[in-house]
Design a protein around this motif. Structure first.
Motif, PDB file in Angstrom:
ATOM      1  N   GLU A 124      79.061  35.803  16.352  1.00 27.47           N
ATOM      2  CA  GLU A 124      79.073  35.674  18.043  1.00 27.47           C
ATOM      3  C   GLU A 124      80.389  35.745  18.544  1.00 27.47           C
ATOM      4  O   GLU A 124      80.858  36.455  19.792  1.00 27.47           O
ATOM      5  CB  GLU A 124      78.561  34.163  18.226  1.00 27.47           C
ATOM      6  CG  GLU A 124      77.143  34.266  18.041  1.00 27.47           C
ATOM      7  CD  GLU A 124      76.148  35.205  18.786  1.00 27.47           C
ATOM      8  OE1 GLU A 124      76.699  35.520  20.099  1.00 27.47           O
ATOM      9  OE2 GLU A 124      75.222  35.923  18.239  1.00 27.47           O
ATOM     10  N   GLU A 125      81.481  35.246  18.097  1.00 24.82           N
ATOM     11  CA  GLU A 125      82.953  35.450  18.419  1.00 24.82           C
ATOM     12  C   GLU A 125      83.401  36.982  18.454  1.00 24.82           C
ATOM     13  O   GLU A 125      84.026  37.352  19.429  1.00 24.82           O
ATOM     14  CB  GLU A 125      83.877  34.647  17.695  1.00 24.82           C
ATOM     15  CG  GLU A 125      83.713  33.033  17.839  1.00 24.82           C
ATOM     16  CD  GLU A 125      84.164  32.868  19.072  1.00 24.82           C
ATOM     17  OE1 GLU A 125      85.311  33.190  19.708  1.00 24.82           O
ATOM     18  OE2 GLU A 125      83.390  31.866  19.986  1.00 24.82           O
ATOM     19  N   GLU A 126      82.997  37.716  17.670  1.00 25.48           N
ATOM     20  CA  GLU A 126      83.189  39.020  17.409  1.00 25.48           C
ATOM     21  C   GLU A 126      82.781  39.807  18.773  1.00 25.48           C
ATOM     22  O   GLU A 126      83.337  40.726  19.224  1.00 25.48           O
ATOM     23  CB  GLU A 126      82.883  39.609  16.186  1.00 25.48           C
ATOM     24  CG  GLU A 126      83.570  41.099  16.005  1.00 25.48           C
ATOM     25  CD  GLU A 126      83.194  41.393  14.506  1.00 25.48           C
ATOM     26  OE1 GLU A 126      83.668  42.604  14.251  1.00 25.48           O
ATOM     27  OE2 GLU A 126      82.559  40.897  13.873  1.00 25.48           O
ATOM     28  N   LEU A 185      84.472  39.070  21.881  1.00 25.40           N
ATOM     29  CA  LEU A 185      85.774  39.668  21.876  1.00 25.40           C
ATOM     30  C   LEU A 185      85.395  41.309  22.223  1.00 25.40           C
ATOM     31  O   LEU A 185      86.154  41.772  23.146  1.00 25.40           O
ATOM     32  CB  LEU A 185      86.522  39.701  20.549  1.00 25.40           C
ATOM     33  CG  LEU A 185      87.703  40.513  20.399  1.00 25.40           C
ATOM     34  CD1 LEU A 185      88.703  40.157  21.459  1.00 25.40           C
ATOM     35  CD2 LEU A 185      88.428  40.395  18.945  1.00 25.40           C
ATOM     36  N   MET A 186      84.578  41.876  21.555  1.00 20.93           N
ATOM     37  CA  MET A 186      84.072  43.276  22.078  1.00 20.93           C
ATOM     38  C   MET A 186      83.797  43.497  23.330  1.00 20.93           C
ATOM     39  O   MET A 186      84.073  44.369  23.953  1.00 20.93           O
ATOM     40  CB  MET A 186      83.033  43.602  21.052  1.00 20.93           C
ATOM     41  CG  MET A 186      83.460  43.793  19.468  1.00 20.93           C
ATOM     42  SD  MET A 186      82.030  44.565  18.437  1.00 20.93           S
ATOM     43  CE  MET A 186      81.931  46.205  18.961  1.00 20.93           C
ATOM     44  N   VAL A 187      83.053  42.557  24.064  1.00 20.75           N
ATOM     45  CA  VAL A 187      82.468  42.444  25.311  1.00 20.75           C
ATOM     46  C   VAL A 187      83.760  42.508  26.129  1.00 20.75           C
ATOM     47  O   VAL A 187      83.892  43.154  27.248  1.00 20.75           O
ATOM     48  CB  VAL A 187      81.373  41.511  25.815  1.00 20.75           C
ATOM     49  CG1 VAL A 187      81.212  41.093  27.351  1.00 20.75           C
ATOM     50  CG2 VAL A 187      80.129  41.745  25.087  1.00 20.75           C
ATOM     51  N   ALA A 208      85.257  45.710  28.761  1.00 23.01           N
ATOM     52  CA  ALA A 208      85.154  45.333  30.090  1.00 23.01           C
ATOM     53  C   ALA A 208      86.612  45.903  30.773  1.00 23.01           C
ATOM     54  O   ALA A 208      86.777  45.808  31.954  1.00 23.01           O
ATOM     55  CB  ALA A 208      84.952  43.823  30.560  1.00 23.01           C
ATOM     56  N   HIS A 209      87.775  46.011  29.670  1.00 15.34           N
ATOM     57  CA  HIS A 209      88.944  46.015  30.455  1.00 15.34           C
ATOM     58  C   HIS A 209      88.822  47.712  30.974  1.00 15.34           C
ATOM     59  O   HIS A 209      88.502  48.640  30.324  1.00 15.34           O
ATOM     60  CB  HIS A 209      89.989  46.240  29.253  1.00 15.34           C
ATOM     61  CG  HIS A 209      91.483  46.521  29.839  1.00 15.34           C
ATOM     62  ND1 HIS A 209      91.950  47.391  30.383  1.00 15.34           N
ATOM     63  CD2 HIS A 209      92.462  45.353  30.208  1.00 15.34           C
ATOM     64  CE1 HIS A 209      93.092  47.387  30.801  1.00 15.34           C
ATOM     65  NE2 HIS A 209      93.377  46.056  30.776  1.00 15.34           N
ATOM     66  N   GLY A 222      84.655  49.546  18.848  1.00 14.08           N
ATOM     67  CA  GLY A 222      83.489  49.563  17.690  1.00 14.08           C
ATOM     68  C   GLY A 222      83.908  48.938  16.551  1.00 14.08           C
ATOM     69  O   GLY A 222      85.313  48.835  16.280  1.00 14.08           O
ATOM     70  N   HIS A 223      83.070  48.694  15.697  1.00 20.25           N
ATOM     71  CA  HIS A 223      83.241  48.369  14.275  1.00 20.25           C
ATOM     72  C   HIS A 223      83.780  49.391  13.546  1.00 20.25           C
ATOM     73  O   HIS A 223      83.362  50.793  13.849  1.00 20.25           O
ATOM     74  CB  HIS A 223      81.971  47.793  13.511  1.00 20.25           C
ATOM     75  CG  HIS A 223      81.505  46.455  14.072  1.00 20.25           C
ATOM     76  ND1 HIS A 223      82.089  45.271  13.757  1.00 20.25           N
ATOM     77  CD2 HIS A 223      80.551  46.282  15.224  1.00 20.25           C
ATOM     78  CE1 HIS A 223      81.390  44.418  14.576  1.00 20.25           C
ATOM     79  NE2 HIS A 223      80.511  44.951  15.115  1.00 20.25           N
ATOM     80  N   SER A 224      84.466  49.380  12.425  1.00 22.92           N
ATOM     81  CA  SER A 224      84.963  50.346  11.646  1.00 22.92           C
ATOM     82  C   SER A 224      84.823  49.907  10.115  1.00 22.92           C
ATOM     83  O   SER A 224      84.829  48.751   9.854  1.00 22.92           O
ATOM     84  CB  SER A 224      86.439  50.969  11.862  1.00 22.92           C
ATOM     85  OG  SER A 224      87.266  49.855  11.835  1.00 22.92           O
ATOM     86  N   ILE A 225      84.740  50.706   9.294  1.00 21.02           N
ATOM     87  CA  ILE A 225      84.778  50.702   7.922  1.00 21.02           C
ATOM     88  C   ILE A 225      86.099  50.449   7.246  1.00 21.02           C
ATOM     89  O   ILE A 225      86.836  51.641   7.678  1.00 21.02           O
ATOM     90  CB  ILE A 225      83.771  51.436   6.986  1.00 21.02           C
ATOM     91  CG1 ILE A 225      82.360  51.309   7.733  1.00 21.02           C
ATOM     92  CG2 ILE A 225      83.697  50.979   5.604  1.00 21.02           C
ATOM     93  CD1 ILE A 225      81.448  52.426   7.367  1.00 21.02           C
ATOM     94  N   GLY A 226      86.467  49.722   6.340  1.00 15.41           N
ATOM     95  CA  GLY A 226      87.792  49.915   5.527  1.00 15.41           C
ATOM     96  C   GLY A 226      88.662  48.551   6.050  1.00 15.41           C
ATOM     97  O   GLY A 226      88.054  47.498   6.291  1.00 15.41           O
TER      98      GLY A 226
END
Length: 133
Positions: A92-94, A97-99, A103-104, A111-115
């Motif tokens: 939920e916190e992530e 943060l993404m929202v 919005a900026h 987006g999420h990334s792998i690694g």
């Protein structure tokens, strides 16, 4: 009509592409404003033949739209990336943060990334002008 978001593959199930279709798609990926006459010269077809092929590619949803992709550099902007390594993220916190990041006004992708880095943000901004010393 089925909505296609984020097409990953050139090939759609049940649709056959020949070498001419592939050449047309490749040419249009470089410049979607090429004329049928110019495309015909590239793929050895008449302009009517090119129009027929393009109509078929639109109808079967191979080509979804022609949109301009503007270089931020041409407008005096730089492209920047910020990556995060969030340890044991609370979902939920992530999301929150993404929202906020999305919005900026200068954010172009979040987006999420792998690694090692599990969250990435791309944004554009005008670099500070060098000041005379």
């Amino acid at each position: 009509m089925q909505e296609h978001k984020g097409v990953v593959s050139l090939e759609l199930p049940g649709i056959e592409y020949d070498a001419t279709d592939r050449k047309l798609i490749a040419a249009l990926s470089h410049n979607a404003r090429f004329t049928p006459t110019f495309l015909g010269k590239l793929v050895n077809l008449s302009k009517d033949g090119v129009r027929y092929r393009l109509e078929k590619l639109y109808k079967n949803h191979t080509i979804l739209a022609n949109i301009p992709v503007v270089s931020p550099y041409a407008l005096g902007y730089g492209l920047y990336a910020v990556v995060f390594d969030i340890k044991e993220p609370d979902i939920e916190e992530e999301k929150k943060l993404m929202v906020q990041l999305a919005a900026h006004q200068h954010t172009i992708w979040v987006g999420h990334s792998i690694g090692k880095w599990n969250l990435a943000v791309f944004f554009i901004a005008k670099p500070k002008e060098k000041q005379a010393v």
